[in-house]
Write an enzyme that holds these catalytic residues in place. Structure first.
Site, PDB file in Angstrom:
ATOM      1  N   LYS A  21       8.711  -2.124  -5.815  1.00  0.00           N
ATOM      2  CA  LYS A  21       7.385  -2.767  -5.924  1.00  0.00           C
ATOM      3  C   LYS A  21       6.536  -2.046  -6.979  1.00  0.00           C
ATOM      4  O   LYS A  21       5.681  -2.659  -7.619  1.00  0.00           O
ATOM      5  CB  LYS A  21       6.656  -2.726  -4.579  1.00  0.00           C
TER       6      LYS A  21
ATOM      7  N   TYR B 292      11.932   0.436  -1.522  1.00  0.00           N
ATOM      8  CA  TYR B 292      10.849  -0.561  -1.377  1.00  0.00           C
ATOM      9  C   TYR B 292       9.695  -0.195  -2.309  1.00  0.00           C
ATOM     10  O   TYR B 292       9.288  -0.989  -3.163  1.00  0.00           O
ATOM     11  CB  TYR B 292      10.400  -0.623   0.078  1.00  0.00           C
TER      12      TYR B 292
ATOM     13  N   SER C  52       0.820  -1.213   0.000  1.00  0.00           N
ATOM     14  CA  SER C  52       0.000   0.000   0.000  1.00  0.00           C
ATOM     15  C   SER C  52       0.852   1.260   0.000  1.00  0.00           C
ATOM     16  O   SER C  52       0.336   2.354  -0.249  1.00  0.00           O
ATOM     17  CB  SER C  52      -0.942   0.022   1.216  1.00  0.00           C
TER      18      SER C  52
HETATM   19  N1  LIG Z   1       4.532  -7.069   6.453  1.00  0.00           N
HETATM   20  C1  LIG Z   1       4.234  -5.905   5.888  1.00  0.00           C
HETATM   21  O1  LIG Z   1       4.205  -4.836   6.541  1.00  0.00           O
HETATM   22  C2  LIG Z   1       3.875  -5.833   4.431  1.00  0.00           C
HETATM   23  C3  LIG Z   1       3.105  -4.726   3.992  1.00  0.00           C
HETATM   24  C4  LIG Z   1       2.776  -4.649   2.649  1.00  0.00           C
HETATM   25  C5  LIG Z   1       3.187  -5.622   1.774  1.00  0.00           C
HETATM   26  N2  LIG Z   1       3.931  -6.686   2.222  1.00  0.00           N
HETATM   27  C6  LIG Z   1       4.323  -7.687   1.240  1.00  0.00           C
HETATM   28  O2  LIG Z   1       3.653  -8.893   1.587  1.00  0.00           O
HETATM   29  C7  LIG Z   1       4.430 -10.009   1.131  1.00  0.00           C
HETATM   30  C8  LIG Z   1       4.540 -11.027   2.252  1.00  0.00           C
HETATM   31  O3  LIG Z   1       5.180 -10.430   3.350  1.00  0.00           O
HETATM   32  P1  LIG Z   1       5.111 -10.998   4.829  1.00  0.00           P
HETATM   33  O4  LIG Z   1       4.915  -9.830   5.723  1.00  0.00           O
HETATM   34  O5  LIG Z   1       4.153 -12.141   4.887  1.00  0.00           O
HETATM   35  O6  LIG Z   1       6.602 -11.457   5.113  1.00  0.00           O
HETATM   36  P2  LIG Z   1       7.475 -12.723   4.636  1.00  0.00           P
HETATM   37  O7  LIG Z   1       6.817 -13.971   5.069  1.00  0.00           O
HETATM   38  O8  LIG Z   1       8.844 -12.459   5.134  1.00  0.00           O
HETATM   39  O9  LIG Z   1       7.418 -12.674   3.042  1.00  0.00           O
HETATM   40  C9  LIG Z   1       8.450 -12.271   2.189  1.00  0.00           C
HETATM   41  C10 LIG Z   1       9.029 -13.507   1.520  1.00  0.00           C
HETATM   42  O10 LIG Z   1       9.913 -13.117   0.456  1.00  0.00           O
HETATM   43  C11 LIG Z   1      11.037 -13.975   0.521  1.00  0.00           C
HETATM   44  N3  LIG Z   1      12.159 -13.400  -0.209  1.00  0.00           N
HETATM   45  C12 LIG Z   1      12.840 -12.258   0.061  1.00  0.00           C
HETATM   46  N4  LIG Z   1      13.809 -12.068  -0.851  1.00  0.00           N
HETATM   47  C13 LIG Z   1      13.739 -13.110  -1.720  1.00  0.00           C
HETATM   48  C14 LIG Z   1      14.459 -13.480  -2.878  1.00  0.00           C
HETATM   49  N5  LIG Z   1      15.463 -12.758  -3.353  1.00  0.00           N
HETATM   50  N6  LIG Z   1      14.104 -14.625  -3.521  1.00  0.00           N
HETATM   51  C15 LIG Z   1      13.098 -15.370  -3.069  1.00  0.00           C
HETATM   52  N7  LIG Z   1      12.382 -15.075  -1.980  1.00  0.00           N
HETATM   53  C16 LIG Z   1      12.695 -13.958  -1.309  1.00  0.00           C
HETATM   54  C17 LIG Z   1      11.280 -14.113   1.999  1.00  0.00           C
HETATM   55  O11 LIG Z   1      12.165 -15.173   2.290  1.00  0.00           O
HETATM   56  P3  LIG Z   1      13.254 -14.999   3.476  1.00  0.00           P
HETATM   57  O12 LIG Z   1      12.507 -14.499   4.676  1.00  0.00           O
HETATM   58  O13 LIG Z   1      13.778 -16.377   3.630  1.00  0.00           O
HETATM   59  O14 LIG Z   1      14.262 -14.021   2.954  1.00  0.00           O
HETATM   60  C18 LIG Z   1       9.849 -14.359   2.481  1.00  0.00           C
HETATM   61  O15 LIG Z   1       9.491 -15.715   2.323  1.00  0.00           O
HETATM   62  C19 LIG Z   1       5.762  -9.421   0.643  1.00  0.00           C
HETATM   63  O16 LIG Z   1       5.717  -9.313  -0.761  1.00  0.00           O
HETATM   64  C20 LIG Z   1       5.799  -8.023   1.253  1.00  0.00           C
HETATM   65  O17 LIG Z   1       6.542  -7.120   0.479  1.00  0.00           O
HETATM   66  C21 LIG Z   1       4.265  -6.815   3.539  1.00  0.00           C
END
Ligand SMILES: NC(=O)c1ccc[n+]([C@@H]2O[C@H](COP(=O)([O-])OP(=O)(O)OC[C@H]3O[C@@H](n4cnc5c(N)ncnc54)[C@H](OP(=O)(O)O)[C@@H]3O)[C@@H](O)[C@H]2O)c1
Length: 249
Positions: free
Chosen positions: A160, A156, A144
């Protein structure tokens, strides 16, 4: 909409938002699940999750990959095809966040952000475009912050932001195969991913601007992904923002 006999790839699929999305799809007809993980540290958790999903009635496999490498995206999709005969739904949930002033960001940090968020998304989409079955569904998780006017998330948000444009192009390019492609943009979400970059004060601020005084929950987002890959298939080429009022977009 039944997912019986369908195969779903979810990247970052063994924890947090990715894992909940997998869990929500199981009752829709026990689809096959191909769950990607990144760090070796997630392998054991992934293996446990595969057993849990088998208990719920879905066959699942885990596949490791550093998805900024095109070859690892090829490996992921090929593993799904080898194990289950094809891929119907591809959900890219990979992300990496950095909260830092522009003037302090190194070249290595810049490259690592664009590798994790942009290059990985592009080559994931490319594989999906080549290998998804007819009438397939693709969802890309963005943020967002793409609708926010805020400092410190330049790499970031920037990395994205490119994904939204990839998705618009892909929605048109894959249209002839009946494939819909969309982004989901969660608000600041209550997972370890978020807390690694935020202070107590910034966390309190982000809670204070939401509908219920809390951060976005993965339970608020996974149903939207489920919707887009089932009844919401008519939505394509666009981004669904879900953040409890954090942004107007
Ligand atoms: N949490 C928030 O505040 C938030 C807000 C908005 C959007 N998002 C988005 O929501 C999605 C899920 O996030 P989440 O909060 O559930 O956290 P998460 O479980 O840590 O998800 C991110 C995933 O991306 C993987 N990753 C990172 N770099 C990578 C690479 N180079 N190659 C392959 N995998 C990679 C991570 O693996 P490792 O941990 O092993 O590196 C992890 O499994 C993400 O796309 C994030 O950007 C999160």
């Amino acid at each position: 909409m039944s997912l019986t006999g369908k195969t779903v790839i979810i990247t970052g699929g063994v924890k947090n938002l990715g894992a909940l999305t997998a869990r929500l799809l199981v009752p829709l007809g026990n689809p096959n699940l191909v769950l990607h993980y990144h760090s070796e540290a997630d392998k054991v958790e992934g293996e446990k999750f595969v057993k849990e999903l088998a208990g719920l009635g879905s066959k699942a496999i885990i596949v490791q990959g550093a998805l900024q490498k095109p070859a690892d995206n090829v490996k992921l999709f090929d593993a799904a095809i080898k194990e289950f005969g094809g891929v119907d739904i591809a959900i890219n949930n990979v992300g990496k966040v950095l909260k830092k002033p522009i003037v302090d960001i190194s070249e290595a940090e810049y490259d690592s952000m664009f590798d994790a968020n942009t290059k990985s998304a592009f080559f994931f989409l490319q594989e999906a475009g080549k290998k998804l079955n007819k009438d397939g569904r693709i969802v890309m998780v963005v943020t967002s912050l793409l609708g926010a006017f805020t400092p410190f998330y330049s790499t970031y948000g920037g990395s994205k932001g490119a994904v939204e444009h990839f998705v618009r192009a892909a929605a048109k390019e894959f249209q002839s195969k009946g494939i819909s492609v969309s982004c989901v943009a969660p608000g600041p979400m209550d997972t370890p991913f978020f807390y690694a970059q935020e202070s107590k004060e910034s966390t309190e601020y982000m809670k204070s601007v939401s509908l219920n005084g809390k951060l976005t929950d993965i339970k608020d987002i996974a149903p939207l992904i489920k919707f887009l890959v089932t009844e919401g298939w008519w939505i394509t080429g666009t981004t669904i923002f879900a953040n409890g009022g954090f942004t107007t977009r």
